[in-house]
Enzyme design. Structure first.
Site, PDB file in Angstrom:
ATOM      1  N   SER A 180       0.850  -1.185   0.000  1.00  0.00           N
ATOM      2  CA  SER A 180       0.000   0.000   0.000  1.00  0.00           C
ATOM      3  C   SER A 180       0.896   1.249   0.000  1.00  0.00           C
ATOM      4  O   SER A 180       1.694   1.428  -0.907  1.00  0.00           O
ATOM      5  CB  SER A 180      -0.951  -0.038   1.195  1.00  0.00           C
ATOM      6  OG  SER A 180      -1.990   0.904   1.048  1.00  0.00           O
ATOM      7  N   ASP A 201      -9.961  -3.428  -5.512  1.00  0.00           N
ATOM      8  CA  ASP A 201      -9.358  -2.648  -4.423  1.00  0.00           C
ATOM      9  C   ASP A 201      -9.797  -1.185  -4.513  1.00  0.00           C
ATOM     10  O   ASP A 201      -9.470  -0.503  -5.482  1.00  0.00           O
ATOM     11  CB  ASP A 201      -7.836  -2.754  -4.521  1.00  0.00           C
ATOM     12  CG  ASP A 201      -7.106  -2.099  -3.364  1.00  0.00           C
ATOM     13  OD1 ASP A 201      -7.760  -1.409  -2.554  1.00  0.00           O
ATOM     14  OD2 ASP A 201      -5.885  -2.285  -3.267  1.00  0.00           O
ATOM     15  N   HIS A 221      -8.004  -4.946  -1.516  1.00  0.00           N
ATOM     16  CA  HIS A 221      -6.755  -4.455  -0.949  1.00  0.00           C
ATOM     17  C   HIS A 221      -6.030  -5.499  -0.115  1.00  0.00           C
ATOM     18  O   HIS A 221      -4.804  -5.541  -0.088  1.00  0.00           O
ATOM     19  CB  HIS A 221      -7.047  -3.225  -0.093  1.00  0.00           C
ATOM     20  CG  HIS A 221      -5.862  -2.378   0.190  1.00  0.00           C
ATOM     21  ND1 HIS A 221      -5.142  -1.742  -0.807  1.00  0.00           N
ATOM     22  CD2 HIS A 221      -5.240  -2.040   1.357  1.00  0.00           C
ATOM     23  CE1 HIS A 221      -4.145  -1.060  -0.274  1.00  0.00           C
ATOM     24  NE2 HIS A 221      -4.172  -1.222   1.030  1.00  0.00           N
TER      25      HIS A 221
END
Length: 748
Positions: free
Chosen positions: A590, A676, A711
């Site tokens: 991320s 995501d 995600h």
């Protein structure tokens, strides 16, 4: 240079089949040489490369060209909810990338399986959490042997002893709920105060839009589904009839709080947030007297309270939002207490105010601000207040008695460790639950009597395949940054690993949003450590390892400190003999993927490889798209390049996608999730396509796109471990530790 096939308009032109056939044939031709040189074999394979369709973007007087903008589906909001609607050309490209990755990594399949089994063997499959008592019941979570998803259960307790008696009641069986879906994620699970119902949030796509389901415990029947547009956040009021839940708009933003009866009747709008830079959440105060609505951005927030005993209550604002001011509450019997950075308290302080006059004008200092000592958590009981502090990158627990005013620390001795605290369900109690772990010590859960200071070990994390902490060494070093700051680095290695510069090293980092990576016990890195890799975590600026100022010094115009700290950590680890330059694998996910992308642009020769998981690498384009879910809320973190020339230039100067250059790079593996909403699938895809085209060496540039998740990757606890095993096989391959093992496995 690597040979490539251009992938453009694949669905119409039929080139996808040709590309996959070429990959398959290449695999058959080179299987015999895989054991002798996995990298050289992979470099002989044909990689797909997307067609370039240049788009010129004019912004604030600047011009940039994005040749891969088309990979962002124009109908991306629908794709999040209905992945099957993805544009055919984009789907063909992602399928080709996945096929290429599979071909590159094919010789390591048996190694991946071994890594997977080693990690899985360290996880107790039929594990059970320590039960939490609430009145006549103790609630807990467990897994069945081989089960992918949690089972939420309870048992009655003896009112005198508090011991569990009677039979288990299963409230929600995660494996059963997931039976008809490829993906499933629960948000929260919360039983009603009268213990008759359980509410839970379910997402079956990975898009983070949750249904909220209400189940009657006695019958097991779903009595209502309140919504399928929730963020997954909700709470019960004390009447056991009323729920408050958070609605998410088409852009994925948590914007409204609704009140609704548990039978699914009409919903009532309680609060709507007008600012796209603020998201809302809802919960109960520690004493269960108030429903708390939090409207917050990255650096400021405001709270509204509703009487949890009044199903018709109206929200009451505590203190209006101020730029850069945060405050969070707990309660005692007669006062509110707030953890806040108001009045210049950079590392936060604790203030108090009367229950009937909680506004900021009535705040009085209770625990004054102490620069360098971060107050990062606060929970309350009827007679006790507990706070978590961090100083010199180490946590501690401080317990305070309201009546006497006395406080004390719960201290620990290892060089690096992690702590956690839990208030549980009960407010009028002397019992605190806390956890302790370190990189070499599995998690231990204690019940701690705050009055007698007696601690009782309730659970020690079991490692079924065996774990001896004495086999591992934990160290903490301070790496000197480019500007002289001392950067904490936590190190884990096997006691037999030579610390003479010869060992490869996996360097993990995050460094954004103030998030601090704890020095915790993780089973996932141990297969690497057991094979002679050193595992290190760099506690860089942008997190709060050294206090809130550590965070402020790694954001906005100072963001490059984050990336330079990571590079400095790698250089220090090499200079002190834990590894050597060019023998490091960078790893982050991320915003940590942004870190990895920026670091390999800044110092490519420091790294042998890089694993960028769901990486936020297209920073300038994302922060310039106000329609994306997280863009307006994150302008305080990164800057607003739509309005500020300075922010535009700052972001462009480090954005990994924009800073890819014609030079040699380490081997790179990027991952993504099609649904995501946090880091959209096109970010890692565009990054991979541009990097593969621009790099001047024949290094690997790989993309793994999860076509059925978001995600967090695969949702099942074992399916997600397979993704880790793939990452670790890549890491071992690029530092030269995989070839011999692949050959040995093939010979078995």
């Amino acid at each position: 240079m690597m040979r490539v096939n251009t992938i453009a308009g694949l669905a119409g032109a039929g080139l996808l089949g040709l590309a996959l056939t070429a990959c398959s044939q290449e695999s058959e031709m080179t299987t015999e040489t895989a054991a002798s040189s996995l990298i050289s074999r992979a470099q002989g394979l044909e990689a797909p490369v997307a067609e370039q369709r240049p788009v010129e973007i004019e912004q604030l007087g600047f011009t940039r060209v994005d040749e891969y903008q088309w990979i962002k589906d124009e109908n991306w909001q629908q794709v999040m909810r209905e992945p099957e609607t993805l544009d055919a050309d984009i789907r063909a490209l992602l399928d080709a990338e996945n096929a290429y990755l599979d071909d590159v990594m094919a010789p390591t399949e048996a190694l991946q399986e071994r890594l997977f089994q080693e990690i899985r063997g360290r996880i107790k499959e039929d594990d059970t959490s320590v039960p939490e008592r609430d009145g006549d019941y103790a609630y807990f979570t467990r897994y069945r042997e081989g089960g992918q998803y949690p089972i939420y259960s309870r048992r009655p307790v003896d009112p005198e002893t508090g011991e569990m008696v009677g039979e288990e009641e299963i409230l929600v069986d995660g494996d059963a709920e997931a039976a008809d879906f490829d993906y499933l994620d629960f948000s929260i699970m919360e039983h009603s105060p009268d213990h008759q119902y359980v509410a839970f949030g379910v997402d079956v796509r990975g898009s983070e839009y949750y249904e909220i389901r209400i189940r009657e415990i006695a019958t097991g029947a779903i009595v209502a589904t309140l919504t399928d547009e929730s963020s997954g956040d909700f709470t019960w009021a004390n009447d056991s009839q009323t729920l408050y839940w958070v609605w998410r708009d088409d852009n994925g933003r948590s914007k409204r709080v609704y009140r609704q009866s548990r039978d699914g009747g009409a919903s009532e709008l309680i609060y709507e947030e007008p600012d796209d830079g603020f998201f809302v959440s809802v919960g109960l105060s520690d004493g269960h007297n108030y429903v708390v609505i939090n409207a917050g951005g990255h650096t400021s927030n405001e709270l509204r309270l509703l009487d949890a005993n009044d199903p018709d209550a109206e929200p009451v604002l505590i203190s209006a939002r101020e730029e850069g001011v945060e405050y969070y509450l707990t309660e005692a019997r007669d006062r509110f207490y707030f953890r806040t950075n108001a009045d210049g308290a950079v590392d936060f302080k604790i203030v108090s105010a009367p229950l009937d006059a909680p506004g900021r004008e009535n705040w009085e200092d209770f625990v004054p601000h102490r620069p360098g000592t971060l107050v990062n958590a606060l929970i309350g009981f009827a007679d006790w207040q507990v706070r978590m502090e961090r100083q010199n990158a180490l946590p501690r627990i401080v317990v305070l008695n309201y009546e006497s005013g006395e406080s004390y620390d719960i201290a620990f001795d290892e060089e690096a460790y992690s702590l956690g605290i839990s208030s549980g369900y009960e407010f009028d109690t002397d019992m605190l639950r806390f956890s302790y772990e370190s990189p070499s010590t599995p998690e231990e859960t204690y019940d701690f009597n705050m009055a007698s200071r007696e601690r009782v070990l309730r659970k020690r994390q079991e490692v079924p395949s065996g774990h001896n902490p004495e086999d591992y060494v934990v160290r903490r070093i301070m790496a000197e940054g480019h500007d002289g700051v001392q950067i904490p680095v936590t190190i884990l290695y096997h006691r037999d690993t030579p610390i003479d510069g010869s060992a490869p090293l996996l360097l993990y980092g995050y460094g954004s949003y103030g998030i601090t990576i704890p020095a915790a016990f993780r089973v996932t890195p141990l297969p690497l450590v057991d094979r002679g890799m050193v595992y290190a975590v760099a506690h860089i600026r942008g997190g709060m390892a050294n206090g809130y100022q550590w965070y402020l010094d790694g954001k906005l115009e100072l963001k490059t400190n984050t990336f330079r700290d990571f590079v400095s950590a790698g250089e220090a680890l090499a200079s002190e003999g834990y590894t050597s330059r060019g023998n490091i694998v960078a790893y982050g996910g991320s915003a940590g993927g942004l870190l990895v992308g920026a670091a390999i642009n800044m110092a490519p020769d420091l790294f042998a490889g890089a694993i960028a998981a769901v990486p936020f690498v297209d920073v300038l384009n994302t922060m310039s798209d106000a329609e994306l879910p997280l863009t307006p809320p994150e302008w305080p973190e990164w800057g607003n390049p739509l309005e500020s020339t300075e922010d535009y230039q700052t972001i462009e100067a480090y954005s990994p996608y924009d800073q890819i250059q014609a030079m040699d790079y380490p081997h790179v593996l990027a991952t993504g999730g099609l649904t995501d909403p946090r880091v959209t699938y096109w970010e890692p895809t565009k990054f991979v396509e541009r990097l593969r085209t621009m790099r001047t060496d024949d290094g690997l540039t790989l993309l793994k796109m999860n076509m059925g998740a978001g995600h967090g990757g695969a949702s099942g606890r074992f399916d997600s471990l397979r993704e880790t095993a793939l990452n670790w096989a890549f890491a071992l391959m690029v530092v030269g530790l995989a070839d011999e093992e692949v050959e040995a496995i093939a010979a078995e």
